[in-house]
Write a protein that holds these residues in place. Structure first.
Motif, PDB file in Angstrom:
ATOM      1  N   ILE A   1      34.074  25.930  38.738  1.00 21.76           N
ATOM      2  CA  ILE A   1      33.967  26.643  40.043  1.00 21.76           C
ATOM      3  C   ILE A   1      34.059  27.989  40.128  1.00 21.76           C
ATOM      4  CG2 ILE A   1      34.474  26.751  42.422  1.00 21.76           C
ATOM      5  CD1 ILE A   1      34.949  23.657  42.302  1.00 21.76           C
ATOM      6  N   GLU A   2      35.316  28.544  39.409  1.00 22.86           N
ATOM      7  CA  GLU A   2      35.588  29.740  39.365  1.00 22.86           C
ATOM      8  C   GLU A   2      34.659  30.377  38.568  1.00 22.86           C
ATOM      9  OE1 GLU A   2      39.795  30.054  38.049  1.00 22.86           O
ATOM     10  OE2 GLU A   2      40.458  31.346  39.593  1.00 22.86           O
ATOM     11  N   ALA A   3      34.551  29.983  37.174  1.00 22.71           N
ATOM     12  CA  ALA A   3      33.655  30.647  36.547  1.00 22.71           C
ATOM     13  C   ALA A   3      32.272  30.837  37.218  1.00 22.71           C
ATOM     14  CB  ALA A   3      33.324  29.938  35.364  1.00 22.71           C
ATOM     15  N   ALA A   4      31.805  29.915  37.910  1.00 19.42           N
ATOM     16  CA  ALA A   4      30.439  29.936  38.475  1.00 19.42           C
ATOM     17  C   ALA A   4      30.415  31.207  39.545  1.00 19.42           C
ATOM     18  CB  ALA A   4      30.232  28.625  39.118  1.00 19.42           C
ATOM     19  N   ILE A   5      31.508  31.083  40.296  1.00 17.69           N
ATOM     20  CA  ILE A   5      31.740  32.392  41.221  1.00 17.69           C
ATOM     21  C   ILE A   5      31.850  33.518  40.697  1.00 17.69           C
ATOM     22  CG2 ILE A   5      33.164  33.160  43.311  1.00 17.69           C
ATOM     23  CD1 ILE A   5      33.842  30.306  43.995  1.00 17.69           C
ATOM     24  N   ARG A   6      32.544  34.020  39.722  1.00 19.21           N
ATOM     25  CA  ARG A   6      32.604  34.827  38.986  1.00 19.21           C
ATOM     26  C   ARG A   6      31.367  35.441  38.384  1.00 19.21           C
ATOM     27  NH1 ARG A   6      35.992  33.568  34.639  1.00 19.21           N
ATOM     28  NH2 ARG A   6      37.373  32.690  35.786  1.00 19.21           N
TER      29      ARG A   6
END
Ligand SMILES: *Cc1c(COP(=O)(O)O)cnc(C)c1O
Length: 382
Positions: A74-79
């Motif tokens: 999720i973090e990678a996606a948001i980034r």
């Protein structure tokens, strides 16, 4: 396309590396976009297939959402530019920390797989005074006709809620005041080549729709998951998005106001990637010849893990055809990419391409034997 031009440029690069052809990815995304506009289906790309930041950037710029199976995804996606309101969070074992963080990020939806999981999500949503959207991942009990390790929708699978337990889930929901049920979610398996499997899924969805309607449970989202196959034999072929989407359009009976969501992973990124390596040694076995590569199962585990087939090409030799077992250097017998395949006369130093490796390749790389992780080269860097 691995052209002569690319092969010349590969010649000076250290191997092994993943080569991503961004033109192929771009064309794939264009086809997918066209189909999604035509049908009105919403796409969430399954990050686990390939979470490389540049690839994620291109996919998010195409306007797709993301399907994540961990908080780090999720973090990678948001980034990489995906909007949290277009991120769904799936997975059979979401940890407390992951749930808390996802609630904080106001993601679109949690795809839930059990009552205990729903209770924990409800608890953390309550602590933040939020009501979060959930969909129920239901085990459709459909045989995917793919390798058993990537079959997920049969009775003995750990994934999803069994149909005979849904009643209990709905009875429990009124107590879970911080959850809003918005839909149902399925995922039959991966590398599904027979479109009839998806047709069976459509039938199951329509049956379940009747059932939910009879319980007065309104559903806004019908999420069919991923699983569309790619053609490993012909890396130049695009996935059959058109046929697949038309089938869904024709056979899922959507009710007024309902949206259909699809979560392709492999089909989006599979054909844009190749693993490029060099031959270290040719060694004679008792009745075969081994081509020993500098790439191994730590770079691409699919053949070792699920007997997956990838097309293998010798990019430098034009010699006579011969039979080889193509193997890696790792201390495991399963570190074998292919047995008894024909390649032009192969020698130390030849460049070998293992095709259709864009999905579940780099993403699954490990450091077993303390090997380095594979490098990455993009077509526009050459
Ligand atoms: C793995 C997965 C996908 C993507 O599957 P592909 O076969 O790569 O298309 C989609 N949805 C869920 C829930 C998954 O677990």
């Amino acid at each position: 396309m691995i052209t002569r031009d690319y092969i010349e440029k590969f010649g000076v690069l250290p191997t092994p590396f993943y080569f991503y052809d961004l033109d192929v990815l771009k064309s794939t995304l264009e086809v997918l976009k066209k189909e999604s506009v035509k049908t009105g289906f919403k796409i969430h790309y399954a990050l686990k297939a390939n979470p490389n930041p540049r690839i994620l950037g291109m996919i998010s710029s195409s306007g797709f959402g993301a399907d994540c199976v961990s908080w780090n995804e999720i973090e990678a996606a948001i980034r990489s530019g995906f909007n949290p309101s277009e991120i769904v969070f799936a997975g059979v074992g979401k940890s407390d920390h992951e749930i808390r963080s996802a609630v904080e990020s106001d993601i679109f939806c949690f795809n839930c797989e059990s009552i205990p999981e729903m209770e924990v999500i409800n608890h953390f949503a309550g602590l933040q005074n939020k009501r979060v959207r959930i969909a129920l991942r239901i085990n459709p009990l459909i045989e995917a006709h793919t390798h058993k390790y990537i079959t997920t929708g049969v009775a003995e699978s750990k994934f999803g809620i069994n149909t005979w337990d849904i009643d209990e889930v709905l009875n429990r929901l009124p107590d879970l005041k911080n959850l809003i049920l918005i839909g149902i979610h399925f995922h039959v398996g991966s590398q599904i080549t027979r479109l009839s499997v998806f047709k069976s899924l459509c039938t199951r969805i329509n049956e379940l729709q009747e059932w939910f309607a009879s319980r007065n449970a309104g559903l806004k989202v019908i999420n069919v998951g991923g699983g569309l196959a790619i053609d490993y034999e012909n890396p130049e072929n695009f996935p059959k998005f058109g046929e697949y989407f038309s089938l869904l359009k024709k056979f899922v009976d959507l009710r007024p106001g309902q949206e259909l969501h699809v979560e392709p992973g492999r089909s989006v990124v599979g054909q844009c990637g190749s693993l490029i390596s060099r031959v270290l040694y040719i060694k004679n076995g008792s009745n075969t010849r081994f081509a020993i590569l500098d790439a191994g199962m730590t770079d691409l585990i699919r053949p070792a893990l699920y007997q997956a087939h990838h097309k293998i090409q010798n990019l430098t030799s034009t010699g006579e055809l011969n039979r080889y077992d193509v193997v890696g250097p790792v201390c495991e017998s399963s570190d074998t990419f292919a047995r008894y395949i024909e390649l032009p006369e192969t020698k130390r130093g030849d460049l070998i391409a293992i095709r259709s490796a864009g999905a579940y390749g780099e993403a699954m790389a490990s450091r077993y034997n303390l090997r380095d992780l594979p490098r990455v080269v993009f077509s526009d860097e050459l």
